[in-house]
Design a protein around this motif. Structure first.
Motif, PDB file in Angstrom:
ATOM      1  N   PRO A   1       0.823  -1.219   0.000  1.00 38.60           N
ATOM      2  CA  PRO A   1       0.000   0.000   0.000  1.00 38.60           C
ATOM      3  C   PRO A   1       0.856   1.268   0.000  1.00 38.60           C
ATOM      4  O   PRO A   1       1.956   1.278   0.544  1.00 38.60           O
ATOM      5  CB  PRO A   1      -0.802  -0.115   1.294  1.00 38.60           C
ATOM      6  N   LEU A   2       0.331   2.311  -0.639  1.00 42.29           N
ATOM      7  CA  LEU A   2       0.960   3.621  -0.557  1.00 42.29           C
ATOM      8  C   LEU A   2       0.584   4.225   0.788  1.00 42.29           C
ATOM      9  O   LEU A   2      -0.525   4.030   1.275  1.00 42.29           O
ATOM     10  CB  LEU A   2       0.450   4.530  -1.679  1.00 42.29           C
ATOM     11  N   LEU A   3       1.499   4.973   1.385  1.00 39.04           N
ATOM     12  CA  LEU A   3       1.233   5.605   2.669  1.00 39.04           C
ATOM     13  C   LEU A   3       0.804   7.040   2.429  1.00 39.04           C
ATOM     14  O   LEU A   3       1.461   7.782   1.717  1.00 39.04           O
ATOM     15  CB  LEU A   3       2.487   5.566   3.549  1.00 39.04           C
ATOM     16  N   CYS A   4      -0.317   7.414   3.024  1.00 41.82           N
ATOM     17  CA  CYS A   4      -0.861   8.761   2.874  1.00 41.82           C
ATOM     18  C   CYS A   4      -0.893   9.392   4.263  1.00 41.82           C
ATOM     19  O   CYS A   4      -1.634   8.940   5.130  1.00 41.82           O
ATOM     20  CB  CYS A   4      -2.258   8.693   2.268  1.00 41.82           C
ATOM     21  N   LYS A   5      -0.053  10.416   4.487  1.00 38.31           N
ATOM     22  CA  LYS A   5      -0.015  11.006   5.814  1.00 38.31           C
ATOM     23  C   LYS A   5      -0.104  12.522   5.767  1.00 38.31           C
ATOM     24  O   LYS A   5       0.113  13.143   4.731  1.00 38.31           O
ATOM     25  CB  LYS A   5       1.218  10.551   6.579  1.00 38.31           C
ATOM     26  N   TYR A   6      -0.420  13.074   6.922  1.00 35.28           N
ATOM     27  CA  TYR A   6      -0.658  14.500   7.070  1.00 35.28           C
ATOM     28  C   TYR A   6       0.410  15.077   7.988  1.00 35.28           C
ATOM     29  O   TYR A   6       0.760  14.475   9.000  1.00 35.28           O
ATOM     30  CB  TYR A   6      -2.049  14.697   7.686  1.00 35.28           C
ATOM     31  N   GLU A   7       0.968  16.221   7.610  1.00 37.07           N
ATOM     32  CA  GLU A   7       1.950  16.907   8.442  1.00 37.07           C
ATOM     33  C   GLU A   7       1.698  18.399   8.364  1.00 37.07           C
ATOM     34  O   GLU A   7       0.992  18.870   7.474  1.00 37.07           O
ATOM     35  CB  GLU A   7       3.381  16.644   7.935  1.00 37.07           C
ATOM     36  N   LYS A   8       2.318  19.097   9.283  1.00 32.41           N
ATOM     37  CA  LYS A   8       2.328  20.559   9.199  1.00 32.41           C
ATOM     38  C   LYS A   8       3.775  20.992   9.103  1.00 32.41           C
ATOM     39  O   LYS A   8       4.598  20.581   9.918  1.00 32.41           O
ATOM     40  CB  LYS A   8       1.675  21.184  10.437  1.00 32.41           C
ATOM     41  N   ARG A   9       4.061  21.794   8.099  1.00 32.06           N
ATOM     42  CA  ARG A   9       5.406  22.347   7.935  1.00 32.06           C
ATOM     43  C   ARG A   9       5.276  23.857   7.858  1.00 32.06           C
ATOM     44  O   ARG A   9       4.510  24.372   7.049  1.00 32.06           O
ATOM     45  CB  ARG A   9       6.069  21.819   6.656  1.00 32.06           C
ATOM     46  N   LYS A  10       6.035  24.519   8.705  1.00 36.85           N
ATOM     47  CA  LYS A  10       5.983  25.985   8.791  1.00 36.85           C
ATOM     48  C   LYS A  10       4.552  26.461   9.031  1.00 36.85           C
ATOM     49  O   LYS A  10       4.113  27.475   8.495  1.00 36.85           O
ATOM     50  CB  LYS A  10       6.560  26.626   7.536  1.00 36.85           C
ATOM     51  N   GLY A  11       3.798  25.691   9.807  1.00 34.40           N
ATOM     52  CA  GLY A  11       2.441  26.062  10.153  1.00 34.40           C
ATOM     53  C   GLY A  11       1.396  25.795   9.091  1.00 34.40           C
ATOM     54  O   GLY A  11       0.229  26.108   9.267  1.00 34.40           O
ATOM     55  N   LYS A  12       1.819  25.224   7.965  1.00 35.89           N
ATOM     56  CA  LYS A  12       0.874  24.965   6.876  1.00 35.89           C
ATOM     57  C   LYS A  12       0.678  23.460   6.702  1.00 35.89           C
ATOM     58  O   LYS A  12       1.628  22.696   6.768  1.00 35.89           O
ATOM     59  CB  LYS A  12       1.386  25.581   5.576  1.00 35.89           C
ATOM     60  N   PRO A  13      -0.570  23.039   6.460  1.00 40.99           N
ATOM     61  CA  PRO A  13      -0.838  21.602   6.310  1.00 40.99           C
ATOM     62  C   PRO A  13      -0.366  21.080   4.952  1.00 40.99           C
ATOM     63  O   PRO A  13      -0.486  21.764   3.940  1.00 40.99           O
ATOM     64  CB  PRO A  13      -2.355  21.518   6.415  1.00 40.99           C
ATOM     65  N   ILE A  14       0.184  19.874   4.964  1.00 40.25           N
ATOM     66  CA  ILE A  14       0.553  19.201   3.712  1.00 40.25           C
ATOM     67  C   ILE A  14       0.149  17.735   3.810  1.00 40.25           C
ATOM     68  O   ILE A  14       0.034  17.180   4.900  1.00 40.25           O
ATOM     69  CB  ILE A  14       2.063  19.303   3.393  1.00 40.25           C
ATOM     70  N   THR A  15      -0.075  17.133   2.675  1.00 42.77           N
ATOM     71  CA  THR A  15      -0.363  15.704   2.579  1.00 42.77           C
ATOM     72  C   THR A  15       0.809  15.056   1.859  1.00 42.77           C
ATOM     73  O   THR A  15       1.243  15.547   0.818  1.00 42.77           O
ATOM     74  CB  THR A  15      -1.666  15.466   1.788  1.00 42.77           C
ATOM     75  N   ILE A  16       1.317  13.976   2.421  1.00 38.24           N
ATOM     76  CA  ILE A  16       2.472  13.293   1.836  1.00 38.24           C
ATOM     77  C   ILE A  16       2.058  11.888   1.415  1.00 38.24           C
ATOM     78  O   ILE A  16       1.429  11.163   2.183  1.00 38.24           O
ATOM     79  CB  ILE A  16       3.630  13.204   2.846  1.00 38.24           C
ATOM     80  N   ILE A  17       2.410  11.516   0.187  1.00 37.69           N
ATOM     81  CA  ILE A  17       2.176  10.162  -0.310  1.00 37.69           C
ATOM     82  C   ILE A  17       3.548   9.551  -0.551  1.00 37.69           C
ATOM     83  O   ILE A  17       4.371  10.135  -1.265  1.00 37.69           O
ATOM     84  CB  ILE A  17       1.361  10.156  -1.613  1.00 37.69           C
ATOM     85  N   GLU A  18       3.797   8.391   0.031  1.00 35.32           N
ATOM     86  CA  GLU A  18       5.091   7.737  -0.144  1.00 35.32           C
ATOM     87  C   GLU A  18       4.918   6.234  -0.146  1.00 35.32           C
ATOM     88  O   GLU A  18       3.825   5.726   0.083  1.00 35.32           O
ATOM     89  CB  GLU A  18       6.062   8.170   0.967  1.00 35.32           C
ATOM     90  N   GLY A  19       6.016   5.539  -0.444  1.00 34.16           N
ATOM     91  CA  GLY A  19       5.989   4.085  -0.426  1.00 34.16           C
ATOM     92  C   GLY A  19       5.818   3.466  -1.799  1.00 34.16           C
ATOM     93  O   GLY A  19       5.504   2.295  -1.908  1.00 34.16           O
ATOM     94  N   TYR A  20       6.037   4.247  -2.877  1.00 32.67           N
ATOM     95  CA  TYR A  20       5.895   3.707  -4.232  1.00 32.67           C
ATOM     96  C   TYR A  20       7.199   3.036  -4.639  1.00 32.67           C
ATOM     97  O   TYR A  20       8.263   3.629  -4.522  1.00 32.67           O
ATOM     98  CB  TYR A  20       5.541   4.833  -5.209  1.00 32.67           C
ATOM     99  N   ALA A  21       7.113   1.800  -5.103  1.00 36.32           N
ATOM    100  CA  ALA A  21       8.310   1.040  -5.449  1.00 36.32           C
ATOM    101  C   ALA A  21       8.595   1.046  -6.949  1.00 36.32           C
ATOM    102  O   ALA A  21       9.583   0.485  -7.389  1.00 36.32           O
ATOM    103  CB  ALA A  21       8.161  -0.392  -4.956  1.00 36.32           C
ATOM    104  N   GLY A  22       7.743   1.667  -7.747  1.00 39.08           N
ATOM    105  CA  GLY A  22       7.923   1.672  -9.196  1.00 39.08           C
ATOM    106  C   GLY A  22       8.901   2.744  -9.652  1.00 39.08           C
ATOM    107  O   GLY A  22       9.654   3.310  -8.860  1.00 39.08           O
ATOM    108  N   ALA A  23       8.853   3.056 -10.931  1.00 35.34           N
ATOM    109  CA  ALA A  23       9.757   4.040 -11.519  1.00 35.34           C
ATOM    110  C   ALA A  23       9.390   5.449 -11.061  1.00 35.34           C
ATOM    111  O   ALA A  23       8.224   5.765 -10.858  1.00 35.34           O
ATOM    112  CB  ALA A  23       9.689   3.958 -13.043  1.00 35.34           C
ATOM    113  N   ASP A  24      10.418   6.288 -10.907  1.00 34.95           N
ATOM    114  CA  ASP A  24      10.188   7.679 -10.510  1.00 34.95           C
ATOM    115  C   ASP A  24       9.301   8.400 -11.513  1.00 34.95           C
ATOM    116  O   ASP A  24       8.483   9.233 -11.139  1.00 34.95           O
ATOM    117  CB  ASP A  24      11.522   8.429 -10.390  1.00 34.95           C
TER     118      ASP A  24
END
Length: 109
Positions: A35-58
């Motif tokens: 599965p791809l990982l979908c997570k939420y973070e705050k950077r510099k006070g602003k919300p972002i969504t990060i998707i990671e964990g892809y094993a295929g080609a860039d």
């Protein structure tokens, strides 16, 4: 005045023109078992969504990043094998990825 096609037929009578094929299909992206990982973070006070964990080609992951940004009409980037989307769009992104055939796992919050 003759069209370009007519002029070419006069110059090369034996040549048969090939019908033009329109390719409107989206490029296919490799689907992985993990599965791809979908997570939420705050950077510099602003919300972002990060998707990671892809094993295929860039290049496939970059295409996916572009599609997500266009779907949501937001900014984002592709860095360090992560797609970073500006804003908290976890639910919409997860629904989009599941529709594409990916397995998605929500991480945090």
């Amino acid at each position: 005045m003759k069209s370009l096609e007519d002029q070419l037929k006069n110059l090369f009578p034996d040549h048969e023109s090939e019908p033009e094929v329109e390719n409107n299909e989206q490029p296919t992206i490799w689907l992985q078992e993990e599965p791809l990982l979908c997570k939420y973070e705050k950077r510099k006070g602003k919300p972002i969504t990060i998707i990671e964990g892809y094993a295929g080609a860039d290049s496939d992951f970059k295409i996916l990043a572009k599609e997500i940004k266009q779907l949501l009409s937001v900014g984002g980037s592709f860095k360090n094998e992560q797609i970073i989307i500006q804003g908290d769009y976890r639910d919409k992104i997860m629904a989009f990825l599941k529709e594409k055939g990916f397995k998605v796992k929500r991480v945090g919050g």
